[in-house]
Scaffold this active site. Structure first.
Site, PDB file in Angstrom:
ATOM      1  N   GLN A  56       0.853  -1.243  -0.133  1.00 51.59           N
ATOM      2  CA  GLN A  56       0.072  -0.140   0.003  1.00 51.59           C
ATOM      3  C   GLN A  56       0.837   1.325  -0.061  1.00 51.59           C
ATOM      4  OE1 GLN A  56      -2.326   0.811   3.444  1.00 51.59           O
ATOM      5  NE2 GLN A  56      -3.702   2.004   2.402  1.00 51.59           N
ATOM      6  N   ASP A 107      10.245  -6.372  -3.780  1.00 52.18           N
ATOM      7  CA  ASP A 107       9.362  -7.230  -3.208  1.00 52.18           C
ATOM      8  C   ASP A 107       9.477  -8.463  -3.428  1.00 52.18           C
ATOM      9  OD1 ASP A 107       6.802  -7.773  -2.026  1.00 52.18           O
ATOM     10  OD2 ASP A 107       6.062  -5.566  -2.180  1.00 52.18           O
ATOM     11  N   TYR A 154       2.822  -7.804  16.113  1.00 52.24           N
ATOM     12  CA  TYR A 154       2.980  -6.834  15.264  1.00 52.24           C
ATOM     13  C   TYR A 154       3.710  -5.449  15.925  1.00 52.24           C
ATOM     14  CZ  TYR A 154       2.222  -3.040  11.773  1.00 52.24           C
ATOM     15  OH  TYR A 154       2.343  -1.849  10.878  1.00 52.24           O
TER      16      TYR A 154
HETATM   17  N1  LIG Z   1      -0.982   0.924   5.737  1.00 52.51           N
HETATM   18  C1  LIG Z   1      -1.051   1.221   7.023  1.00 52.51           C
HETATM   19  O1  LIG Z   1      -2.115   1.462   7.223  1.00 52.51           O
HETATM   20  C2  LIG Z   1       0.183   1.306   7.853  1.00 52.51           C
HETATM   21  C3  LIG Z   1      -0.167   1.738   9.068  1.00 52.51           C
HETATM   22  C4  LIG Z   1       1.313   2.185  10.073  1.00 52.51           C
HETATM   23  C5  LIG Z   1       2.169   1.301   9.556  1.00 52.51           C
HETATM   24  N2  LIG Z   1       2.645   0.935   8.518  1.00 52.51           N
HETATM   25  C6  LIG Z   1       3.971   0.432   7.863  1.00 52.51           C
HETATM   26  O2  LIG Z   1       4.237   0.896   6.769  1.00 52.51           O
HETATM   27  C7  LIG Z   1       4.888   0.086   6.154  1.00 52.51           C
HETATM   28  C8  LIG Z   1       4.494  -0.336   4.880  1.00 52.51           C
HETATM   29  O3  LIG Z   1       3.034  -0.932   5.027  1.00 52.51           O
HETATM   30  P1  LIG Z   1       2.351  -1.306   3.791  1.00 52.51           P
HETATM   31  O4  LIG Z   1       0.725  -0.573   4.295  1.00 52.51           O
HETATM   32  O5  LIG Z   1       2.749  -0.861   2.517  1.00 52.51           O
HETATM   33  O6  LIG Z   1       2.111  -2.674   4.004  1.00 52.51           O
HETATM   34  P2  LIG Z   1       1.478  -3.716   2.931  1.00 52.51           P
HETATM   35  O7  LIG Z   1       1.230  -5.185   3.574  1.00 52.51           O
HETATM   36  O8  LIG Z   1       0.691  -3.132   2.075  1.00 52.51           O
HETATM   37  O9  LIG Z   1       3.001  -4.019   2.087  1.00 52.51           O
HETATM   38  C9  LIG Z   1       3.705  -4.861   2.524  1.00 52.51           C
HETATM   39  C10 LIG Z   1       4.906  -5.174   1.413  1.00 52.51           C
HETATM   40  O10 LIG Z   1       5.781  -6.120   1.970  1.00 52.51           O
HETATM   41  C11 LIG Z   1       5.842  -7.163   1.202  1.00 52.51           C
HETATM   42  N3  LIG Z   1       6.737  -8.346   1.653  1.00 52.51           N
HETATM   43  C12 LIG Z   1       6.005  -9.071   2.859  1.00 52.51           C
HETATM   44  N4  LIG Z   1       7.083  -9.963   3.016  1.00 52.51           N
HETATM   45  C13 LIG Z   1       8.289  -9.706   2.420  1.00 52.51           C
HETATM   46  C14 LIG Z   1       9.628 -10.274   2.828  1.00 52.51           C
HETATM   47  N5  LIG Z   1       9.658 -11.400   3.505  1.00 52.51           N
HETATM   48  N6  LIG Z   1      10.567  -9.802   1.715  1.00 52.51           N
HETATM   49  C15 LIG Z   1      10.103  -8.780   0.919  1.00 52.51           C
HETATM   50  N7  LIG Z   1       8.818  -8.014   1.070  1.00 52.51           N
HETATM   51  C16 LIG Z   1       8.206  -8.581   1.911  1.00 52.51           C
HETATM   52  C17 LIG Z   1       4.533  -7.773   0.786  1.00 52.51           C
HETATM   53  O11 LIG Z   1       4.795  -8.367  -0.458  1.00 52.51           O
HETATM   54  C18 LIG Z   1       3.999  -6.057   0.550  1.00 52.51           C
HETATM   55  O12 LIG Z   1       3.929  -5.836  -0.746  1.00 52.51           O
HETATM   56  C19 LIG Z   1       5.140  -1.066   6.911  1.00 52.51           C
HETATM   57  O13 LIG Z   1       6.340  -1.130   7.628  1.00 52.51           O
HETATM   58  C20 LIG Z   1       3.920  -0.964   7.897  1.00 52.51           C
HETATM   59  O14 LIG Z   1       4.288  -1.550   9.162  1.00 52.51           O
HETATM   60  C21 LIG Z   1       1.662   0.817   7.406  1.00 52.51           C
END
Ligand SMILES: NC(=O)c1ccc[n+]([C@@H]2O[C@H](COP(=O)([O-])OP(=O)(O)OC[C@H]3O[C@@H](n4cnc5c(N)ncnc54)[C@H](O)[C@@H]3O)[C@@H](O)[C@H]2O)c1
Length: 320
Positions: A12, A34, A141
């Site tokens: 995202q 990714d 988490y």
């Molecule tokens: N989206 C939110 O609302 C939100 C809120 C708070 C914090 N965050 C933080 O922002 C960051 C990005 O979150 P996001 O929303 O894009 O998450 P997401 O789940 O949409 O994307 C995470 C990505 O990581 C990839 N991934 C998973 N395991 C992997 C691995 N072993 N090696 C490489 N890639 C891998 C997945 O394929 C995915 O594309 C994260 O650190 C998350 O904790 C997001």
């Protein structure tokens, strides 16, 4: 000119970060990695399949592209992490440690790691929670996010690696449908409304959580990345948030554009996660140290989401 590696680039946040970086830093090289990459390649960026748990592949990628900055977004988010805590530990903690170690050894100049409101746990006052409030998470988490913050501070103190991070609230975007978090209901609700469908919400109608629109989240990441290191009083754990709302408030705001939109409520295990999180955040440190200032209020975000989703939905309809 920078060579910027994004891990977890097609989730995202990463999907929109790629576009934002291409806009504001057109001369930088962007390496979007990714575990799975889209079939259609995005022009002007390098796309690399990379599992962040594979340290040797990570090292080779950093060395091959002479990476100067990493946005470490690869993560298992809250709801998925509770389903598979062992995987979450491996990806969010072990691989983050490995990434910091490799970044230091390969002389990467800076690493940015988003954290989350999940670092807080039950037992704190849940309103206007500041960065200094104790973090006692009970979810895997949350535990992994606190560990990432502590490791970032350690690598900075011990090795001088420039590591920075923000604690994001729930993020709202129209580009990617999120599937792994506790605040995903908001995006799902918008999509159901625009598609003329009923929405069954997995949180109680009165569950208040802090939130932010993706353009403001990206702005925060980019501002923090470029901020003067001397001004950072709180390197890894800047709280950032734009507003708080509950599912019933979002549903009624959407009804101003889509009257008759129906929502029912069936709380599931994600309610327990949400009940341990802050209802609202105090972003004072981020405002003071690097000028965090979200542009979208709640009403502007709702209006923009509906406009953008209607246009995407129209395009998809015309294409099919
Ligand atoms: N989206 C939110 O609302 C939100 C809120 C708070 C914090 N965050 C933080 O922002 C960051 C990005 O979150 P996001 O929303 O894009 O998450 P997401 O789940 O949409 O994307 C995470 C990505 O990581 C990839 N991934 C998973 N395991 C992997 C691995 N072993 N090696 C490489 N890639 C891998 C997945 O394929 C995915 O594309 C994260 O650190 C998350 O904790 C997001």
């Amino acid at each position: 000119m920078e060579n910027i590696l994004i891990t977890g680039a097609f989730g995202q946040v990463g999907t929109d970060l790629i576009t934002a970086l291409k806009d504001i830093k057109p001369h930088d090289t962007i390496i979007a990695s990714d575990i799975r990459i889209p079939q259609d390649s995005k022009p002007g960026i390098e796309q690399v399949i990379l599992d962040v748990r594979d340290q040797e592949s990570l090292r080779k990628t950093i060395s091959r592209y002479n990476v100067t900055r990493i946005y470490h977004l690869a993560s298992i988010l809250s709801a998925s992490a509770e389903k598979d805590p062992f995987l979450a530990y491996d990806v969010n903690i072990n691989a983050t440690f490995g990434l910091l170690k490799t970044a230091y050894k390969e002389h990467v100049a800076s690493v940015i790691i988003p954290s989350s409101i999940a670092v807080y746990g039950p037992g704190i006052s849940r309103d206007m929670v500041g960065s200094g409030v104790p973090t006692v998470p009970q979810t895997m988490y949350g535990i992994s996010k606190v560990t990432g913050e502590l490791l970032g501070n350690y690598f900075n103190r011990k090795f001088g690696l420039d590591v920075r991070g923000v604690r994001f609230p729930g993020l709202i975007s129209y580009g990617t449908v999120p599937t792994a978090g506790t605040t995903d209901y908001a995006v799902e609700m918008f999509i159901s409304a625009v598609e003329g469908k009923h929405y069954s919400c997995y949180l109680r109608p009165d569950t208040f959580l802090p939130m932010m629109y993706m353009p403001d989240a990206l702005n925060a990441l980019l501002k923090l990345s470029d901020a003067d290191s001397e001004k950072l009083t709180n390197r890894m754990s800047y709280n950032v948030s734009a507003y708080s709302f509950s599912p019933e408030q979002l549903a009624s705001a959407i009804r101003r554009y889509i009257p008759g939109f129906e929502v029912s409520y069936r709380p599931d295990e994600r309610q327990i996660i949400a009940d341990g999180w802050p209802r609202s955040l105090d972003s004072a440190d981020a405002i003071k140290d690097w000028g965090f200032s979200p542009e979208y209020g709640f009403n502007e975000m709702v209006s923009d989401m509906i406009t953008k989703l209607r246009s995407i939905r129209g395009r998809n309809k015309n294409a099919s």
